[in-house]
Design a protein around this motif. Structure first.
Motif, mmCIF file in Angstrom:
data_model
loop_
_atom_site.group_PDB
_atom_site.id
_atom_site.type_symbol
_atom_site.label_atom_id
_atom_site.label_comp_id
_atom_site.label_asym_id
_atom_site.label_seq_id
_atom_site.Cartn_x
_atom_site.Cartn_y
_atom_site.Cartn_z
ATOM 1 N N LEU A 238 67.329 -16.954 72.626
ATOM 2 C CA LEU A 238 66.451 -18.012 73.065
ATOM 3 C C LEU A 238 65.851 -18.889 72.058
ATOM 4 C CD1 LEU A 238 64.132 -16.162 75.717
ATOM 5 C CD2 LEU A 238 65.630 -18.092 76.220
ATOM 6 N N VAL A 239 65.246 -18.430 71.133
ATOM 7 C CA VAL A 239 64.817 -19.348 70.058
ATOM 8 C C VAL A 239 65.780 -19.850 69.068
ATOM 9 C CG1 VAL A 239 63.110 -19.006 67.995
ATOM 10 C CG2 VAL A 239 62.693 -17.740 70.198
ATOM 11 N N LEU B 282 59.331 -12.251 70.680
ATOM 12 C CA LEU B 282 59.195 -13.694 71.241
ATOM 13 C C LEU B 282 57.806 -14.260 70.867
ATOM 14 C CD1 LEU B 282 60.355 -15.760 72.962
ATOM 15 C CD2 LEU B 282 59.131 -15.189 74.758
ATOM 16 N N CYS B 283 56.591 -13.506 70.797
ATOM 17 C CA CYS B 283 55.608 -13.663 70.452
ATOM 18 C C CYS B 283 55.434 -14.105 68.912
ATOM 19 C CB CYS B 283 54.303 -12.679 70.695
ATOM 20 S SG CYS B 283 53.976 -12.784 72.418
ATOM 21 N N ALA B 284 56.221 -13.144 68.059
ATOM 22 C CA ALA B 284 56.230 -13.392 66.553
ATOM 23 C C ALA B 284 56.928 -14.459 66.561
ATOM 24 C CB ALA B 284 56.929 -12.072 66.056
ATOM 25 N N SER B 285 57.897 -14.855 67.250
ATOM 26 C CA SER B 285 58.616 -16.013 66.805
ATOM 27 C C SER B 285 58.051 -17.436 67.029
ATOM 28 C CB SER B 285 59.850 -16.249 67.842
ATOM 29 O OG SER B 285 59.441 -16.561 69.253
ATOM 30 N N THR B 286 56.937 -17.459 67.441
ATOM 31 C CA THR B 286 55.988 -18.539 67.207
ATOM 32 C C THR B 286 55.727 -18.852 65.961
ATOM 33 O OG1 THR B 286 54.027 -17.010 67.718
ATOM 34 C CG2 THR B 286 54.939 -18.196 69.742
ATOM 35 N N ALA B 287 55.729 -17.876 65.051
ATOM 36 C CA ALA B 287 55.482 -18.425 63.770
ATOM 37 C C ALA B 287 56.420 -19.405 63.310
ATOM 38 C CB ALA B 287 55.443 -16.714 62.920
ATOM 39 N N VAL C 111 59.084 -9.051 74.207
ATOM 40 C CA VAL C 111 57.596 -9.536 74.123
ATOM 41 C C VAL C 111 57.305 -9.656 72.782
ATOM 42 C CG1 VAL C 111 55.211 -9.423 74.842
ATOM 43 C CG2 VAL C 111 57.022 -8.968 76.597
ATOM 44 N N ILE D 70 50.563 -7.395 71.480
ATOM 45 C CA ILE D 70 51.217 -7.506 72.908
ATOM 46 C C ILE D 70 52.219 -6.882 73.139
ATOM 47 C CG2 ILE D 70 52.096 -9.477 74.393
ATOM 48 C CD1 ILE D 70 50.681 -11.585 72.560
#
Lengths: 235, 255
Positions: free
Chosen positions: B249-250, B180-185, B177, B152
Motif C-alpha cells: 500500500l505504502v 501501517l501506523c509506523a509507516s506514517t513516519a 495495523v 495501536i
C-alpha cells in the motif's frame, strides 16, 4: 517540502472554507445538544459526525489538496483507520457519549482548543488562506480528544491511541514544517494519556498485578517520558 | 497404594503438565518435573506429548496399579512465572516429600495468582519495541512513532484475542495495523523511518515457540518440536502477510 506543505493548506482553505464552516457549525450544534439535551440520536449523530470528519480529512484533505506531498496516501489510510475505529464504536457501542455529572473546566476547555488554531496563525502574522483552521487534521484530532475527555464514560481506546499517534506526528511537524499550532495537540495529549489510561485501570475491577497504583505511576512516567522526548527534540 | 490414590495422583499430574505445556514450557522440563513429582509420591510417570494433547501413564513403582489417560493441552498465555513457580514446586515436592494434598494446595495457589495488568503489558511491550527501534539505529522520532504504532497494534491484538478471533487473523491484522501506523513516519522524511516500520511488528515475533521448538528437537522430542516450529513459522508468515500488505500500500513494493 515546506512550500508544498503550506501551499496545500492554502489551496484547501480557499476551496473548502464554506464547507469547513458548515462542519464546525454541525460540531458546535451536536456538542451543545449533547451537553444540554443528550438524546440517543445525538449520541449516534456525533459518532457519525466523527466518521464523516475523519473521511473528509482522508479523502478531501489528503487525497485531493495534499496529494502533492510525499506519502499523503499513507496518512489518508491512517485517517480511514480512525474512521473505521469510530464505525466499530458505532456498531458495537464500544464507548458511549454521556453528559458528565460534573466536569472540570480544564476538560471543557479542550473543546475550544481547535478554535485557537486560526487565532495562533493570525497572531504569528499568517494570512488567509495560508493559515491553520479547525478543520485541519491536528485540530480535528484535538476536537475528538476533547469530546472523549468531556463526554466519554468508557473510553474508545482505539481512537485515543490513534490520536496519540497523530500527536507524535504533529509534534514532529512543528519541527519539520514550522507549524507551532500543533503544540496544542501535543500538549493536550500528554495529560490525556494519563487520564485515559488511569481511567481504564480503575474501571477494570479484575485483580491484576502490579497494583493499580504502580500501573498508574508507569502511565505517568510514560507520559512524562514522551513529553520530555518531544521537548528535547523541539528545543 | 490403592487404584483410587493412583488415579488422584494422575489427576493432579495431568493438570500440572497441561498447565506447563499450555504456558509455553519446553517439553523436557515438563516431563522431568512431572517425573520428579511422581518420584516424590512414589509412582512412575511416563508422558508422551504432542502439540494439542498429551498421553500420561502413572503407575505405582513395582506394582501393576496404574492409570493412563489422554489429555488436552489448553492454550494459556506464555507465562515465565508459571514456568518458574511450577518447576520450583516439583523440587519442593521432591525435597520435602510433600503429601499430594499439600502439593495440590500449593499448585492451586500458584496458578490462581493474579495475571499481569493488560495496560501494564501494553505499555511495556510498546516501550520494548521503541527500545528495539533505538537498538537498530532509530532516532527519537522513530522511537516515538514505533512506541505509538506498537501501542495501536498491541491493543488491537489484545482486543481481538479477547473476542476469540482466530489467532492467525489476529496476527495478520495486528501486524498490518502496527506497520501501517509506523509507516506514517515516512511522511516526515526521517532517515530512520524504515527502521520504525520494521521494528513496529517485533512484538509479534513468536520467540518462545521458536526457542522451545529448537530445544525440544535437540532434546529428542522431535514431533512436538517440529509442531512448535511449524506453529511459529505460521505466525511469522502471518506477520509477513500483514507487513507486506502495508508495504504494497505504502511503497508499492516489498523492498
Amino acid at each position: 517540502m515546506d512550500d508544498i506543505f503550506w501551499k496545500s493548506i492554502a489551496d484547501y482553505n480557499t476551496a473548502t472554507w464554506p464547507l469547513q464552516i458548515l462542519f464546525i457549525a454541525v460540531a458546535a450544534v451536536l456538542t451543545l445538544i449533547l451537553w444540554f439535551r443528550p438524546r440517543t440520536w445525538a449520541k449516534i449523530a456525533i459518532k457519525v459526525y466523527m466518521v464523516a470528519v475523519s473521511l473528509w480529512i482522508a479523502f478531501v484533505y489528503y487525497m485531493k489538496y495534499a496529494a502533492a506531498r510525499d506519502y499523503s496516501e499513507v496518512i489518508a489510510i491512517f485517517w480511514c483507520m480512525v474512521a473505521a475505529a469510530w464505525i466499530y464504536d458505532l456498531l458495537t457501542h464500544f464507548a458511549s457519549f454521556q453528559k458528565p455529572d460534573r466536569c472540570s473546566p480544564w476538560r471543557i476547555s479542550f473543546l475550544f482548543l481547535p478554535l485557537l488554531y486560526p487565532v495562533i496563525s493570525l497572531a504569528r502574522g499568517l494570512e488567509f488562506p495560508m493559515i491553520t483552521t479547525p478543520m485541519l487534521p491536528s485540530a480535528v484530532a484535538l476536537y475528538m480528544l476533547g469530546m472523549l475527555l468531556v463526554f466519554s464514560r468508557r473510553i474508545n481506546l482505539f481512537v485515543f491511541i490513534f490520536i496519540v499517534h497523530w500527536s507524535v506526528i504533529a509534534i514532529s511537524k512543528i519541527v519539520f514544517f514550522d507549524i507551532p499550532e500543533d503544540i496544542l495537540l501535543a500538549a493536550a495529549c500528554l495529560p490525556a494519556i494519563y487520564v485515559f489510561f488511569s481511567m481504564m485501570v480503575e474501571e477494570d475491577r479484575t485483580e491484576y498485578k502490579p497494583s493499580r497504583t504502580a500501573v498508574k505511576a508507569l502511565v505517568l512516567a510514560v507520559a512524562v517520558l514522551i513529553g520530555t522526548c518531544m521537548v528535547v527534540e523541539y528545543v | 497404594m490403592t487404584q483410587e490414590y493412583v488415579t488422584r495422583i494422575a489427576d493432579f499430574i495431568a493438570r500440572y503438565l497441561s498447565y506447563m505445556l499450555g504456558a509455553g514450557v519446553h517439553t523436557s522440563r515438563v516431563v522431568r518435573n512431572s517425573k520428579r513429582i511422581g518420584d516424590a509420591l512414589g509412582v512412575d510417570v511416563s508422558v508422551h506429548t504432542s502439540q494439542k494433547t498429551a498421553t500420561l501413564t502413572v503407575a505405582e513403582k513395582g506394582r501393576p496399579v496404574m492409570n493412563t489417560r489422554v489429555l488436552d493441552i489448553p492454550a494459556f498465555p506464555i507465562s515465565f512465572e508459571w514456568n518458574a513457580d511450577l518447576s520450583a514446586l516439583s523440587w519442593a515436592a521432591y525435597d520435602r516429600k510433600m503429601p499430594l494434598e499439600e502439593i495440590e494446595a500449593r499448585f492451586d495457589s500458584l496458578v490462581a495468582k493474579p495475571r499481569m495488568n493488560p495496560v501494564f503489558v501494553l505499555l511495556m511491550a510498546s516501550l520494548a519495541n521503541a527500545s528495539f527501534c533505538r537498538l537498530f539505529g532509530g532516532d527519537i522520532w522513530a522511537m516515538l512513532v514505533t512506541f505509538t504504532a506498537t501501542m495501536i497494534g498491541f491493543f488491537t491484538r489484545q482486543h481481538l484475542t479477547r473476542r476469540h478471533v482466530n489467532h492467525y487473523i489476529v496476527f495478520v491484522v495486528s501486524a498490518f495495523v502496527a506497520s501501517l501506523c509506523a509507516s506514517t513516519a515516512l511522511t516526515l522524511g526521517l532517515d530512520s523511518a524504515e527502521i520504525a516500520l520494521a521494528t513496529s511488528v517485533l512484538y509479534l515475533v513468536p520467540g518462545v515457540p521458536l526457542i522451545n521448538g529448537v530445544i525440544d528437537i535437540t532434546d529428542g522430542h522431535i514431533q512436538i518440536g517440529i509442531s512448535r516450529l511449524v506453529n511459529a513459522l505460521m505466525l511469522i508468515v502471518c506477520i509477513a502477510i500483514g507487513m507486506s500488505a502495508t508495504l504494497m500500500l505504502v511503497k508499492d513494493s516489498l523492498l
